[in-house]
Design a protein around this motif. Sequence first.
Motif, PDB file in Angstrom:
ATOM      1  N   GLY A 255       0.408  -1.164   0.205  1.00  0.00           N
ATOM      2  CA  GLY A 255       0.005   0.271  -0.356  1.00  0.00           C
ATOM      3  C   GLY A 255       1.141   1.036  -0.013  1.00  0.00           C
ATOM      4  N   VAL A 256      -0.054   2.403  -0.171  1.00  0.00           N
ATOM      5  CA  VAL A 256       1.097   3.579  -0.359  1.00  0.00           C
ATOM      6  C   VAL A 256       0.024   4.457   0.902  1.00  0.00           C
ATOM      7  N   HIS A 257       0.611   5.573   1.447  1.00  0.00           N
ATOM      8  CA  HIS A 257       0.093   6.207   2.492  1.00  0.00           C
ATOM      9  C   HIS A 257       0.384   7.571   2.506  1.00  0.00           C
ATOM     10  N   ILE A 258      -0.458   8.538   1.740  1.00  0.00           N
ATOM     11  CA  ILE A 258      -0.599   9.502   1.868  1.00  0.00           C
ATOM     12  C   ILE A 258      -1.299  10.399   2.614  1.00  0.00           C
ATOM     13  N   CYS A 259      -0.372  11.192   3.066  1.00  0.00           N
ATOM     14  CA  CYS A 259      -1.335  12.401   4.627  1.00  0.00           C
ATOM     15  C   CYS A 259      -1.565  13.587   4.155  1.00  0.00           C
ATOM     16  N   ARG A 260      -1.760  14.688   4.886  1.00  0.00           N
ATOM     17  CA  ARG A 260      -1.577  15.846   4.571  1.00  0.00           C
ATOM     18  C   ARG A 260      -0.533  16.643   5.698  1.00  0.00           C
ATOM     19  N   GLY A 261       0.112  15.910   6.511  1.00  0.00           N
ATOM     20  CA  GLY A 261       1.136  16.441   7.481  1.00  0.00           C
ATOM     21  C   GLY A 261       0.456  16.124   8.424  1.00  0.00           C
ATOM     22  N   ASN A 262       1.712  15.631   9.405  1.00  0.00           N
ATOM     23  CA  ASN A 262       1.870  15.117  10.880  1.00  0.00           C
ATOM     24  C   ASN A 262       2.997  16.032  11.901  1.00  0.00           C
ATOM     25  N   TRP A 263       3.212  17.111  11.791  1.00  0.00           N
ATOM     26  CA  TRP A 263       4.234  17.882  11.745  1.00  0.00           C
ATOM     27  C   TRP A 263       3.494  18.502  13.454  1.00  0.00           C
ATOM     28  N   SER A 264       2.330  18.611  13.117  1.00  0.00           N
ATOM     29  CA  SER A 264       1.889  19.856  13.907  1.00  0.00           C
ATOM     30  C   SER A 264       0.590  18.772  14.964  1.00  0.00           C
ATOM     31  N   THR A 265      -0.049  19.625  15.877  1.00  0.00           N
ATOM     32  CA  THR A 265      -1.487  19.389  16.019  1.00  0.00           C
ATOM     33  C   THR A 265      -2.204  20.287  16.181  1.00  0.00           C
ATOM     34  N   GLN A 266      -1.700  21.982  15.517  1.00  0.00           N
ATOM     35  CA  GLN A 266      -2.785  22.630  15.255  1.00  0.00           C
ATOM     36  C   GLN A 266      -2.928  22.373  13.823  1.00  0.00           C
ATOM     37  N   GLU A 267      -4.565  21.832  13.407  1.00  0.00           N
ATOM     38  CA  GLU A 267      -4.819  21.198  11.848  1.00  0.00           C
ATOM     39  C   GLU A 267      -4.960  22.764  11.359  1.00  0.00           C
ATOM     40  N   ASP A 268      -4.643  23.797  12.105  1.00  0.00           N
ATOM     41  CA  ASP A 268      -5.000  25.478  11.028  1.00  0.00           C
ATOM     42  C   ASP A 268      -3.369  25.406  10.129  1.00  0.00           C
ATOM     43  N   VAL A 269      -2.904  25.197  10.469  1.00  0.00           N
ATOM     44  CA  VAL A 269      -0.797  24.448   9.464  1.00  0.00           C
ATOM     45  C   VAL A 269      -1.235  23.712   8.769  1.00  0.00           C
ATOM     46  N   LEU A 270      -1.699  22.903   9.139  1.00  0.00           N
ATOM     47  CA  LEU A 270      -1.608  21.009   8.390  1.00  0.00           C
ATOM     48  C   LEU A 270      -2.881  21.642   6.236  1.00  0.00           C
ATOM     49  N   LEU A 271      -2.344  20.825   5.580  1.00  0.00           N
ATOM     50  CA  LEU A 271      -2.397  20.882   4.455  1.00  0.00           C
ATOM     51  C   LEU A 271      -4.075  20.818   3.746  1.00  0.00           C
ATOM     52  N   LYS A 272      -5.014  21.343   3.320  1.00  0.00           N
ATOM     53  CA  LYS A 272      -5.760  20.864   3.481  1.00  0.00           C
ATOM     54  C   LYS A 272      -6.577  21.002   1.341  1.00  0.00           C
ATOM     55  N   GLY A 273      -7.473  20.290   1.579  1.00  0.00           N
ATOM     56  CA  GLY A 273      -8.376  20.033   0.476  1.00  0.00           C
ATOM     57  C   GLY A 273      -8.397  18.125  -0.228  1.00  0.00           C
ATOM     58  N   PRO A 274      -9.083  17.567  -1.086  1.00  0.00           N
ATOM     59  CA  PRO A 274     -10.002  17.200  -1.384  1.00  0.00           C
ATOM     60  C   PRO A 274      -8.489  16.095  -2.044  1.00  0.00           C
ATOM     61  N   TYR A 275      -8.879  14.925  -2.063  1.00  0.00           N
ATOM     62  CA  TYR A 275      -7.854  13.830  -2.391  1.00  0.00           C
ATOM     63  C   TYR A 275      -8.024  13.803  -4.176  1.00  0.00           C
ATOM     64  N   THR A 296     -10.540  13.591   9.217  1.00  0.00           N
ATOM     65  CA  THR A 296     -10.499  15.417   9.523  1.00  0.00           C
ATOM     66  C   THR A 296     -11.570  15.958   8.375  1.00  0.00           C
ATOM     67  N   PRO A 297     -11.728  17.851   7.843  1.00  0.00           N
ATOM     68  CA  PRO A 297     -12.812  17.479   7.232  1.00  0.00           C
ATOM     69  C   PRO A 297     -11.732  18.552   6.271  1.00  0.00           C
ATOM     70  N   ARG A 298      -9.932  18.082   6.993  1.00  0.00           N
ATOM     71  CA  ARG A 298      -9.789  18.592   6.037  1.00  0.00           C
ATOM     72  C   ARG A 298      -9.161  18.052   4.365  1.00  0.00           C
ATOM     73  N   ALA A 299      -9.663  16.776   4.282  1.00  0.00           N
ATOM     74  CA  ALA A 299      -9.375  15.460   3.674  1.00  0.00           C
ATOM     75  C   ALA A 299     -10.604  15.806   2.171  1.00  0.00           C
ATOM     76  N   GLY A 300     -11.259  16.291   2.580  1.00  0.00           N
ATOM     77  CA  GLY A 300     -12.674  16.517   1.883  1.00  0.00           C
ATOM     78  C   GLY A 300     -13.695  15.460   1.372  1.00  0.00           C
ATOM     79  N   GLU A 301     -14.423  15.449   0.517  1.00  0.00           N
ATOM     80  CA  GLU A 301     -15.421  14.182   0.153  1.00  0.00           C
ATOM     81  C   GLU A 301     -15.051  12.985   0.147  1.00  0.00           C
ATOM     82  N   LEU A 302     -15.201  11.967   0.424  1.00  0.00           N
ATOM     83  CA  LEU A 302     -15.388  10.489   0.494  1.00  0.00           C
ATOM     84  C   LEU A 302     -15.926  10.356  -1.362  1.00  0.00           C
ATOM     85  N   ALA A 303     -16.117  10.721  -1.473  1.00  0.00           N
ATOM     86  CA  ALA A 303     -17.003  10.097  -2.917  1.00  0.00           C
ATOM     87  C   ALA A 303     -15.263  10.459  -3.664  1.00  0.00           C
ATOM     88  N   ALA A 304     -14.157  10.280  -2.998  1.00  0.00           N
ATOM     89  CA  ALA A 304     -13.391  11.561  -4.480  1.00  0.00           C
ATOM     90  C   ALA A 304     -13.014   9.728  -4.323  1.00  0.00           C
TER      91      ALA A 304
END
Length: 388
Positions: A255-275, A296-304
């Motif tokens: 498998g390939v794991h793709i996230c939006r950054g896991n370097w901070s507990t501050q959600e507002d500085v992490l990457l945002k957008g749908p897959y 997290t809502p930062r990931a966008g809709e599951l329909a992707a």
Amino acid sequence: MELPLFPTTVVGSWPRTREVLLGLRDRRADRISDADFQKIADQAVLDCLQAQDEAGIDIVSDGEQRRDNFISFVADKLENVKMLTVAELLDYVEDKASFEEILGKLDVPAYSLSNPAAFGKIARRKPIALDEYQFLRRHTDRAIKVALPGPYLLTRSMWVEGLSGAAYPTKESLAEDVVRILREELEDLIREGVAFVQFDEPVLTELVFTQKNANRTFMCGALTAKADAEEELQFATGLMNQVMEDMRGRGTRTGVHICRGNWSTQEDVLLKGPYSPLMPYLSQMNVDQLILEYATPRAGELAAIQALEGKELGLGAVNPRTEDIEAVQDLVNKAMEAAKYLSPEQIFLNPDCGFGTFAQRPMNTIDRSKAKLGVLAQAAQLLRQHYS
């Protein structure tokens, strides 16, 4: 090894205890031997395994207790690779002020993260993760997941202009040896019977969600990516498929794991957008599963996920960075929503990312991490009852 419906697993890392952190520091400073550190790490791995067992996780990991983070640990495993802090990497950046500004906005002190950089021809000095797997295998009958840095992540990280150029004129030339090394490791792991090998490619989201200074990255100190996101995504997809050539269908799930950054507990500085911008490329990757962040809502809709075209989904269902423990029913509802687009047999449950990505900067406590895994397992039980 047969797995139940909605198998539960982890992304890899687990918070390190004070003993492990001191051990990592003392080994780096040559105050203790590697053998002494391994004894400390052995116990930490067993404690991590016990936490996963008690939570009811189906596919376990060793918590990456022997690693200082998800990528820089390879410096100890490869020839002609040395560690540089992000502050040291600033010496190779033309626009230093801009790079420091990016790090500041992303809550990443330049002195706190380190990066493996190639200064000569690279080769495996010793296995990257095989020894970690062999220790864990001796202590559990459960299926085991092993996480490896992906080929694009390693290539972007390790090719530093002005340092790597003598051995590798371009990052594409370095990528050839990265692919070879990962294929060697994957062959060894498959031969040993590993249930699941996960390749981490966290930088892919940065390509499409970071507009300013697109040739810089917060995650691995890479200074070389082209500004053209499409070209980079094609490059990354090609590297993954080179690693995977003739590897599937041999008893090990990949498998390939793709996230939006896991370097901070501050959600507002992490990457945002749908897959969705990534899906044309992810669907072409010759792997069994895509492990995606959806807690997290930062990931966008599951329909992707409709675009996965028969691949499995590792559904990120709990957030490793928050203090709140998710409600079991919320996880059940999310998995049921995913089942509108994929069959239940294609859906695995996992956290969005690791609980202890950086040894010195864990995303959560051990107790909360265990509680989050517990609700993941409870949700899986309810889902099995519903769909059986």
